[in-house]
Every structure is written in C-alpha cells, then in structure tokens.
Scaffold this motif. Structure first.
Motif, PDB file in Angstrom:
ATOM      1  N   ILE A 141      53.074   9.415  -8.259  1.00  0.00           N
ATOM      2  CA  ILE A 141      52.751  10.526  -9.151  1.00  0.00           C
ATOM      3  C   ILE A 141      51.385  10.300  -9.801  1.00  0.00           C
ATOM      4  N   VAL A 142      51.176   9.095 -10.318  1.00  0.00           N
ATOM      5  CA  VAL A 142      49.903   8.780 -10.976  1.00  0.00           C
ATOM      6  C   VAL A 142      48.750   8.867  -9.981  1.00  0.00           C
ATOM      7  N   LEU A 143      48.935   8.286  -8.809  1.00  0.00           N
ATOM      8  CA  LEU A 143      47.862   8.281  -7.816  1.00  0.00           C
ATOM      9  C   LEU A 143      47.550   9.689  -7.322  1.00  0.00           C
ATOM     10  N   TYR A 144      48.578  10.517  -7.198  1.00  0.00           N
ATOM     11  CA  TYR A 144      48.335  11.896  -6.790  1.00  0.00           C
ATOM     12  C   TYR A 144      47.469  12.612  -7.826  1.00  0.00           C
ATOM     13  N   ARG A 145      47.808  12.432  -9.088  1.00  0.00           N
ATOM     14  CA  ARG A 145      47.021  13.067 -10.142  1.00  0.00           C
ATOM     15  C   ARG A 145      45.591  12.529 -10.190  1.00  0.00           C
ATOM     16  N   GLU A 146      45.472  11.205 -10.141  1.00  0.00           N
ATOM     17  CA  GLU A 146      44.153  10.606 -10.284  1.00  0.00           C
ATOM     18  C   GLU A 146      43.246  10.932  -9.097  1.00  0.00           C
ATOM     19  N   THR A 147      43.805  10.951  -7.892  1.00  0.00           N
ATOM     20  CA  THR A 147      42.979  11.338  -6.745  1.00  0.00           C
ATOM     21  C   THR A 147      42.579  12.800  -6.849  1.00  0.00           C
ATOM     22  N   GLY A 148      43.447  13.627  -7.462  1.00  0.00           N
ATOM     23  CA  GLY A 148      43.071  15.018  -7.687  1.00  0.00           C
ATOM     24  C   GLY A 148      41.871  15.128  -8.606  1.00  0.00           C
ATOM     25  N   ARG A 149      41.871  14.325  -9.671  1.00  0.00           N
ATOM     26  CA  ARG A 149      40.718  14.337 -10.576  1.00  0.00           C
ATOM     27  C   ARG A 149      39.477  13.791  -9.876  1.00  0.00           C
ATOM     28  N   ALA A 150      39.664  12.756  -9.071  1.00  0.00           N
ATOM     29  CA  ALA A 150      38.523  12.198  -8.336  1.00  0.00           C
ATOM     30  C   ALA A 150      37.949  13.223  -7.367  1.00  0.00           C
ATOM     31  N   LEU A 151      38.830  13.985  -6.726  1.00  0.00           N
ATOM     32  CA  LEU A 151      38.374  14.987  -5.765  1.00  0.00           C
ATOM     33  C   LEU A 151      37.549  16.073  -6.434  1.00  0.00           C
ATOM     34  N   GLU A 152      37.867  16.390  -7.672  1.00  0.00           N
ATOM     35  CA  GLU A 152      37.063  17.371  -8.394  1.00  0.00           C
ATOM     36  C   GLU A 152      35.625  16.870  -8.551  1.00  0.00           C
ATOM     37  N   GLY A 153      35.476  15.594  -8.903  1.00  0.00           N
ATOM     38  CA  GLY A 153      34.145  15.024  -9.043  1.00  0.00           C
ATOM     39  C   GLY A 153      33.429  14.896  -7.716  1.00  0.00           C
ATOM     40  N   VAL A 154      34.177  14.490  -6.688  1.00  0.00           N
ATOM     41  CA  VAL A 154      33.583  14.349  -5.357  1.00  0.00           C
ATOM     42  C   VAL A 154      33.100  15.707  -4.847  1.00  0.00           C
ATOM     43  N   ALA A 155      33.890  16.750  -5.082  1.00  0.00           N
ATOM     44  CA  ALA A 155      33.496  18.087  -4.634  1.00  0.00           C
ATOM     45  C   ALA A 155      32.233  18.547  -5.338  1.00  0.00           C
ATOM     46  N   ALA A 156      32.113  18.254  -6.622  1.00  0.00           N
ATOM     47  CA  ALA A 156      30.905  18.624  -7.358  1.00  0.00           C
ATOM     48  C   ALA A 156      29.682  17.891  -6.808  1.00  0.00           C
ATOM     49  N   LEU A 157      29.855  16.600  -6.491  1.00  0.00           N
ATOM     50  CA  LEU A 157      28.761  15.816  -5.926  1.00  0.00           C
ATOM     51  C   LEU A 157      28.380  16.338  -4.546  1.00  0.00           C
ATOM     52  N   GLU A 158      29.381  16.666  -3.752  1.00  0.00           N
ATOM     53  CA  GLU A 158      29.141  17.200  -2.412  1.00  0.00           C
ATOM     54  C   GLU A 158      28.334  18.492  -2.487  1.00  0.00           C
TER      55      GLU A 158
END
Length: 259
Positions: A141-158
C-alpha cells in the motif's frame, strides 16, 4: 504507570500509552537508531486500514461480534485521523514486521476497549492476520502510494525535457567522442535524449507499480477453527484512496470496503 505481563515477565508502561508490552520490549531489543514508526505515518496508516478492513470482514463472516468490530473500526479511524500520534515507538530496524504489527494491535485494542468499557485492555484485533501477511500488504500500500507520487514528479520532468528539446532545437553544439570532435548535434537533440531516458524510466516505474496493487491475507493459525478456513482478503487501491476496493472472499461472502 501500569504493569503488563507476557511470557517473559512484567514491565511497567506509562498509563497514557495505548501501546503495550509487545511494542515496549523492542525498544530495548532493537535500540539501533532513533527512527521509529512515529516518523513514518504512511506505514502506520496502511496498517490501520488493513486492521479496519479485517475487523469489518470478520464481522460480516460471523467471526467477530458487531460491537467489537465497530469499536475496532472506530479505533482505527482515530489513527487515520491523527489522534494517536506518538503511540508507535517501535524502531524501524526491528527485525521483521511482528513488532509493529503488535504495536498496532495493542493501540487499536486498547482504544477499542476504552470505547466499549472505559478502560484499556486488548484482544481480537489480530484475528486471522499474520505479521508475515499484514506487513508485506502494508508495504505494498505504501509503495503504491509513494510510486504514484514519484510518477507525478517524473512526468513533470519528462514534459520539461520534451519542451526543452524543442526550445533548443536550433542550438548547435559540438559532439565529443573519445576526446575527439564528433558529429555536431543540437542541444535539442541532447534534451531529447534526456527525455527518452526519463520516459523509459517512467514506463518501468509504472510497470513496477502494478505489482503493488494487490495485497493478500491468507488463512493463519490464529483463525477461529472452522469459521474462516477459506478467509482471503484482496486489496486493490489507487492513489486517491487508501484501499479503493477491498474484497473479502469466503464460502458465503464477498464484502467490499471503501475508505
């Protein structure tokens, strides 16, 4: 102070503490760092969500009385709403998931018993739950949430690299290879390369995230004999809700819980 007892003996605990002896012993057993689960509320939240879901599931299959299940659920809500801060002193380097699982059990049970009777005491919270299942499910559960937040940042960088690749399309730079001049290229092409690296990383992270979508709690030795022999809990959740769709399946029941 109050005195609590386990198989190893007695220990004094603060009267105001909702955790019990199973959470208190690891304070000396795993005195490795000053980091405790009080510093990681995301893990505590995930565990509380699992405990609430299990209480409601056990109620619906007849393994747990409605009054006790309701009190457990309300105690879990107290945790989820931040009213139990400071009650999770187990060190993060604790040798496994048992100590923090018991920490949650004690806090929830003491609070639930307080709601029912006006005083602390604990039982029933860990029904049909093994630390070997509960903690990995909480991790997911924690990893799913945290990777979701990371993906938001990665998408912005992309997206930023994609914009810069176009913006710098007319800026020529000298390529280098083995300390010699190489084929000239534009700065836009360089940023297009950065964009490609980040895009592929995002795709790998998205694929990895899918593996965290399911958490399973299988039958365990502490299940009541014959009542929940086929008990299984499967959690599917997204980044908007903690456990978006949690289905409990037994011989006679499919139960959906949304928090």
């Amino acid at each position: 102070m109050r005195i609590e007892k386990d198989a190893l003996g007695e220990m004094p605990l603060p009267d105001g503490a909702y955790y019990g002896i199973q959470a208190f012993r690891p304070l000396s057993n795993f005195d490795v760092t000053d980091k405790t689960f009080n510093d990681y509320p995301a893990v505590v939240r995930a565990l509380a969500e699992i405990k609430k879901a299990c209480a409601l599931a056990n109620r619906d299959i007849g393994a747990l009385g409605a009054d006790k299940a309701g009190a457990i659920a309300r105690a879990c809500d107290d945790i989820l709403e931040g009213r139990m801060e400071g009650q999770f002193p187990v060190n993060i380097w604790r040798g496994g998931g048992t100590s923090i699982n018991m920490n949650l059990n004690e806090v929830i049970a003491n609070r639930a018993n307080e709601l029912l009777t006006g005083h602390k005491g604990y039982e029933h919270v860990n029904m049909c739950q093994s630390s070997n299942d509960v903690y990995p499910t909480a991790e997911n559960i924690v990893l799913y949430r945290e990777t979701g937040r990371a993906l938001e940042g990665v998408a912005a960088l992309e997206n930023s690299f994609a914009r810069k690749s176009k913006e710098f399309g007319g800026v020529v730079r000298l390529g280098r290879t083995c300390l010699q001049d190489g084929v000239p290229m534009t700065l836009g092409q360089v940023f297009a390369g950065f964009h490609g690296v980040i895009r592929r990383s995002r795709e790998r992270l998205e694929a990895l995230r899918e593996g965290f979508r399911v958490g399973v709690l299988d039958p365990t030795p502490n299940c009541p004999t014959g009542q929940v022999a086929d008990f299984q809990i499967t959690a599917e959740y997204d980044d908007r809700t903690a456990i978006h769709d949690l289905a409990v399946q037994s011989d006679v029941l499919t139960y959906e819980f949304e928090n």
